[in-house]
Design a protein around this motif. Structure first.
Motif, mmCIF file in Angstrom:
data_model
loop_
_atom_site.group_PDB
_atom_site.id
_atom_site.type_symbol
_atom_site.label_atom_id
_atom_site.label_comp_id
_atom_site.label_asym_id
_atom_site.label_seq_id
_atom_site.Cartn_x
_atom_site.Cartn_y
_atom_site.Cartn_z
ATOM 1 N N GLY A 25 0.631 -1.118 0.024
ATOM 2 C CA GLY A 25 0.064 0.033 -0.048
ATOM 3 C C GLY A 25 0.857 1.257 -0.170
ATOM 4 N N TYR A 26 2.186 1.182 -0.248
ATOM 5 C CA TYR A 26 2.933 2.602 -0.449
ATOM 6 C C TYR A 26 2.864 3.286 -1.660
ATOM 7 C CZ TYR A 26 5.046 0.971 4.373
ATOM 8 O OH TYR A 26 5.172 0.706 5.402
ATOM 9 N N ARG A 27 2.965 4.459 -1.643
ATOM 10 C CA ARG A 27 3.259 5.243 -3.062
ATOM 11 C C ARG A 27 4.912 4.957 -3.069
ATOM 12 N NH1 ARG A 27 0.730 9.074 -0.451
ATOM 13 N NH2 ARG A 27 2.358 10.487 -1.006
ATOM 14 N N VAL A 28 5.324 4.885 -4.190
ATOM 15 C CA VAL A 28 6.644 4.597 -4.503
ATOM 16 C C VAL A 28 7.152 5.858 -5.199
ATOM 17 C CG1 VAL A 28 8.405 3.168 -5.334
ATOM 18 C CG2 VAL A 28 6.488 2.377 -4.072
ATOM 19 N N ASP A 29 8.231 6.485 -4.810
ATOM 20 C CA ASP A 29 8.912 7.707 -5.701
ATOM 21 C C ASP A 29 10.362 7.100 -5.856
ATOM 22 O OD1 ASP A 29 6.596 9.436 -5.950
ATOM 23 O OD2 ASP A 29 7.003 9.667 -3.842
ATOM 24 N N ASP A 30 11.088 7.499 -7.178
ATOM 25 C CA ASP A 30 12.214 7.189 -7.536
ATOM 26 C C ASP A 30 13.218 8.338 -7.268
ATOM 27 O OD1 ASP A 30 11.739 4.306 -8.168
ATOM 28 O OD2 ASP A 30 11.298 5.216 -10.106
ATOM 29 N N ASN A 49 7.080 7.396 6.166
ATOM 30 C CA ASN A 49 7.941 7.399 4.894
ATOM 31 C C ASN A 49 9.177 6.621 5.252
ATOM 32 O OD1 ASN A 49 6.451 9.768 3.634
ATOM 33 N ND2 ASN A 49 7.135 11.150 5.432
ATOM 34 N N LEU A 50 9.457 5.645 4.128
ATOM 35 C CA LEU A 50 10.779 4.927 4.240
ATOM 36 C C LEU A 50 11.678 5.145 2.999
ATOM 37 C CD1 LEU A 50 8.889 1.641 5.194
ATOM 38 C CD2 LEU A 50 10.319 2.895 6.894
ATOM 39 N N GLY A 51 12.789 5.437 3.222
ATOM 40 C CA GLY A 51 13.734 5.533 2.281
ATOM 41 C C GLY A 51 14.701 4.386 1.923
ATOM 42 N N PHE A 52 14.989 4.023 0.779
ATOM 43 C CA PHE A 52 15.824 2.999 0.489
ATOM 44 C C PHE A 52 16.981 3.489 -0.346
ATOM 45 C CE2 PHE A 52 11.720 0.913 1.737
ATOM 46 C CZ PHE A 52 12.242 -0.021 2.502
ATOM 47 N N LYS A 53 18.175 3.274 0.127
ATOM 48 C CA LYS A 53 19.344 3.790 -0.713
ATOM 49 C C LYS A 53 20.207 2.479 -0.893
ATOM 50 C CE LYS A 53 23.027 7.051 -0.675
ATOM 51 N NZ LYS A 53 22.794 7.382 -1.926
ATOM 52 N N ARG A 54 20.686 2.470 -2.121
ATOM 53 C CA ARG A 54 21.424 1.394 -2.502
ATOM 54 C C ARG A 54 23.043 1.573 -2.140
ATOM 55 N NH1 ARG A 54 21.364 -2.879 -6.270
ATOM 56 N NH2 ARG A 54 19.461 -2.076 -7.109
ATOM 57 N N SER A 55 23.519 0.778 -1.481
ATOM 58 C CA SER A 55 24.950 0.653 -0.892
ATOM 59 C C SER A 55 25.782 0.507 -2.302
ATOM 60 C CB SER A 55 25.160 -0.265 -0.136
ATOM 61 O OG SER A 55 26.789 -0.478 -0.081
ATOM 62 N N GLN A 56 26.728 1.389 -2.485
ATOM 63 C CA GLN A 56 27.735 1.198 -3.545
ATOM 64 C C GLN A 56 28.557 -0.052 -3.388
ATOM 65 O OE1 GLN A 56 27.583 3.160 -6.571
ATOM 66 N NE2 GLN A 56 25.851 4.250 -5.329
ATOM 67 N N ASP A 68 10.374 10.575 13.307
ATOM 68 C CA ASP A 68 9.146 11.622 13.303
ATOM 69 C C ASP A 68 8.098 11.187 12.179
ATOM 70 O OD1 ASP A 68 10.050 13.296 15.196
ATOM 71 O OD2 ASP A 68 10.768 14.903 13.972
ATOM 72 N N ASP A 69 8.878 10.404 11.311
ATOM 73 C CA ASP A 69 7.929 9.810 10.343
ATOM 74 C C ASP A 69 7.432 8.475 10.369
ATOM 75 O OD1 ASP A 69 8.350 12.156 8.973
ATOM 76 O OD2 ASP A 69 10.142 11.345 7.528
ATOM 77 N N ILE A 70 7.435 7.819 11.386
ATOM 78 C CA ILE A 70 6.917 6.471 11.721
ATOM 79 C C ILE A 70 6.396 6.527 13.177
ATOM 80 C CG2 ILE A 70 9.199 5.576 12.275
ATOM 81 C CD1 ILE A 70 8.120 2.967 10.477
ATOM 82 N N PHE A 71 5.188 5.847 13.185
ATOM 83 C CA PHE A 71 4.539 5.879 14.333
ATOM 84 C C PHE A 71 4.481 4.177 14.952
ATOM 85 C CE2 PHE A 71 1.673 6.663 11.007
ATOM 86 C CZ PHE A 71 0.798 5.567 11.178
ATOM 87 N N ILE A 72 5.042 3.258 14.211
ATOM 88 C CA ILE A 72 4.838 1.836 14.700
ATOM 89 C C ILE A 72 6.416 1.433 14.667
ATOM 90 C CG2 ILE A 72 2.712 1.538 13.549
ATOM 91 C CD1 ILE A 72 4.000 0.477 11.210
#
Length: 120
Positions: A25-30, A49-56, A68-72
């Motif tokens: 159910g997340y909206r995804v932005d690149d 809001n969850l960010g995902f960053k690829r490790s080089q 501040d962006d997560i309540f669970i």
């Protein structure tokens, strides 16, 4: 006061990650900036809001979240995403190797049981 948390994951496939996030159910932005961090994927749902960053170095994604962006609990939020990712990854790899999904069910503890059959 907010706090940024980074969690190492074993997730490597951006396409599968995005499918798993959408299923949950997340909206995804690149390729966006999230809390002063450039992230490859940003997932948003109901104020989470969850960010995902690829490790080089490893090619694996790190989950980045601001308190501040997560309540669970973060692990609870990630658990469902990881499970959906694993399901999609198994089905994707099975299809590449000539298998199809014969059946699927949720068993005790919320685990997913998948039965595959060969096309040959």
């Amino acid at each position: 006061m907010s706090h940024i948390t980074k969690v190492k994951t074993k997730l490597r496939d951006a396409h599968v990650l995005k499918k798993a996030l959408c299923e949950k159910g997340y909206r995804v932005d690149d390729k966006v900036v999230y809390r002063e961090h450039k992230v490859d994927v940003l997932a948003r749902k109901d104020g989470i809001n969850l960010g995902f960053k690829r490790s080089q170095d490893t090619g694996e994604y790190h989950a980045i979240v601001d308190s501040d962006d997560i309540f669970i609990p973060l692990q609870k939020a990630l658990r469902g995403i990881f499970q959906a990712y694993a399901r999609y990854k198994v089905l994707s790899m099975a299809k590449e190797k000539g298998y199809y999904l014969a059946s699927e069910r949720v068993v005790a503890g919320g685990r997913i049981e998948i039965v595959l059959r060969s096309l040959a």
